[in-house]
Design an enzyme around this catalytic site. Sequence first.
Site, short mmCIF file in Angstrom:
data_model
loop_
_atom_site.label_atom_id
_atom_site.label_comp_id
_atom_site.label_asym_id
_atom_site.label_seq_id
_atom_site.Cartn_x
_atom_site.Cartn_y
_atom_site.Cartn_z
N SER A 427 -4.24 3.61 -0.35
CA SER A 427 -5.03 3.18 -1.65
C SER A 427 -5.29 4.42 -2.36
O SER A 427 -5.23 4.15 -3.78
CB SER A 427 -6.47 2.83 -1.24
OG SER A 427 -7.06 3.61 -0.25
N HIS A 455 -2.94 -2.95 -0.99
CA HIS A 455 -2.54 -2.51 -2.38
C HIS A 455 -0.81 -2.50 -2.40
O HIS A 455 -0.27 -2.06 -3.35
CB HIS A 455 -2.54 -0.92 -2.48
CG HIS A 455 -4.00 -0.60 -2.51
ND1 HIS A 455 -4.79 -0.62 -3.97
CD2 HIS A 455 -5.20 -0.31 -1.66
CE1 HIS A 455 -5.99 -0.58 -3.58
NE2 HIS A 455 -6.34 -0.10 -2.51
N LYS A 486 -7.06 -7.35 -5.78
CA LYS A 486 -6.35 -6.54 -6.27
C LYS A 486 -5.30 -6.87 -7.27
O LYS A 486 -5.59 -7.58 -8.53
CB LYS A 486 -5.53 -5.46 -5.22
CG LYS A 486 -6.42 -4.88 -4.36
CD LYS A 486 -7.48 -3.99 -4.63
CE LYS A 486 -8.23 -3.16 -3.73
NZ LYS A 486 -9.09 -4.04 -2.88
#
Length: 634
Positions: A427, A455, A486
């Site tokens: 991340s 991610h 995300k």
Amino acid sequence: MKLYSLKMRASAASKHVSGSERIVEAAEVPRSTADLAERGMSHPRGPVDFLNVKIERLQEADILHLDALPVSTVKTKDSREGREAMGAFLRGLEIASPDKVLRVLDAARGMRGAVLLDADTLERLEPDHTRGVRATCMDRERETEEPPCKSKNHYAEALVLATKVAHAPHIIGELCISDDPDYVTGYVSSAAAGYRRITCVKEMGSEDGGRVFLYRGDRAGVRETIDYLERQPVIVSGLKPLNAEAPRPDKWKFLSESLDGLRSQGLYRTLRRMDSAQSAEVLCDGRKRIMLASNHYLDFSSDERVRKAAAFAAEAFGTGSGGSRLTTGNGAWHERLEKALAEFKACESALLFSTGYEANLGTIAALMDKDCVIFSDELNHASIIDGCRLSRARIVVYRHNDMEALAKTLRRTPFERGLIVSDAVFSMDGDILDLPTFVQLSEKHGLLSMVDEAHSTGVIGKNGYGIVEHFNGQARPDVLMGTLSKSLGVEGGFICGRELLIDYLRNKARPFIFSTSMTPATAASSMKALELLRTEPERVLALRDNVRFFCERLTDAGLPAHSETAIVPIAVGDEKRALRVAEELWKRGIVLSAIRYPTVRRGEARLRAALMSSHTKEQLAYAAKTIAAVLKAL
Ligand code: WAQ
Ligand code: MG
């Protein structure tokens, strides 16, 4: 008021075992008698042959009421310091040879009463040198409702005795060491000095103990002193519980101290308010700024179709889900989204959690226990770390994304059952896990493998399907974790894997069991974003193109940069400098986070640029140029 004096004495084989006394009202006599008898019978010195409770009526007019001596404490770390404190007290009484008095105290070991010592001639004045003189017929003022106390309260009993003794005719002071082997606090006392506790006067375990009453005056007064000590009824009032002695410390202080510590290290955090939807540009602090810090890599949060899906679900199904999935909180949207996620990740089944944090925490804690070992990358996300800790498994941290180090650690560490866990895309640095080797190692050692796709979903892989697609389906971990917050632009977390795993988590993952399930709007909008990700892969391509362009501009400006993901790290080092740079960029209309300890290691602070598919080339060119300029200037 009718008052009675109660005196208990217990002995075994004609030797004293324990004694205690009370002064109580008539109504309390039976209960107190029982208490005293119980105390005598249960003394740690062992079984009793003879126990006597003597009950005597007192005349109220004869009773002397005294206020407890004021209490102070001298902290001493060992018996040597304790004896020094006693010596200082004796010098205060103008005693010529304090050391000799202390030796008398040492020699008093084994006596039932106290030595009555002439403070100046050091002559012993008590008639019976073996027994000593005993102060009796005293108690503290008792409240009728007071619960019985079967064990000895050393402090309260000693303070009552010391208060009585300090008021005796011709007595100028007292020294005391308990004969209980595990009670090392003693005291010195006098009417003038009060009751001075000395926290250590002998070694733990020592049978030493004794009392000395210091007498000053004519021999003719001795009779009077002994009469007072043995017969004068005394009730002492105003005993303060020990912990009331010192003012209580401020219970909030540790909070402000801790925050001050953070401030001084540049680690204090504050909130920044966003006044518009999270998109490539945001409104905050009264002005539009380029957003380079958001996790919404594909900008779905502001997409009209995704927002409409949320609005529609809220209209049709209400705002809340009403309970945990296992009670009333399971709706059609949850089931549909799980099915879609499982299909998207090509797994048998999926399970939703209200946040990604809960998904990691709940899953790791449910899968592992204290007999397991977890191998965890040193840069794993906090939710993974917390899940590992909560599981109580042994945690073995390996060097970041270093498969050789991991292989070595695996060979060296014995275990029966375990897990290897890693972020798919890290991340903070945006680098990618070596999934094929990772899975191979887990297989070789019979470990479960778990990968966090927070991610990577929507970012890597030809179509943005994540890490498995990125490695062309060569390898697949046992547990795939992902988030809806995300690139999918909503919120929540999920786990994908075989049905057996999901079935287990449904029954065992506590955040799943004990959290209210996500709202219908959350599930429906996530569903829509997922559908758009699959039908409009051009977003993924646009993001990738933006990352390439941004890295090129940075490199051109003298900051070599490269990333295969949406995250572009820019090293800074010092925490405070990173903050200053972020602050300056903010002034120049760029929102970008300074990432500091504990998110990354100390002294490795960095800027973390997070790109979106919807950033324009102008925005990115401006940002790259400005970042380079500010870093050069600060
Ligand atoms: N009168 C005279 N001397 C006594 C008496 C009495 N009523 N009771 C005991 N002694 C003598 C006897 O020689 C013992 O060996 C010696 O004193 C110690 O008695 O604030 O527990 O009952 O925390 O063991 C101090 C508390 C506790 C300090 C003292 O004494 C604190 C203690 P113990
Ligand atoms: Mg004792």
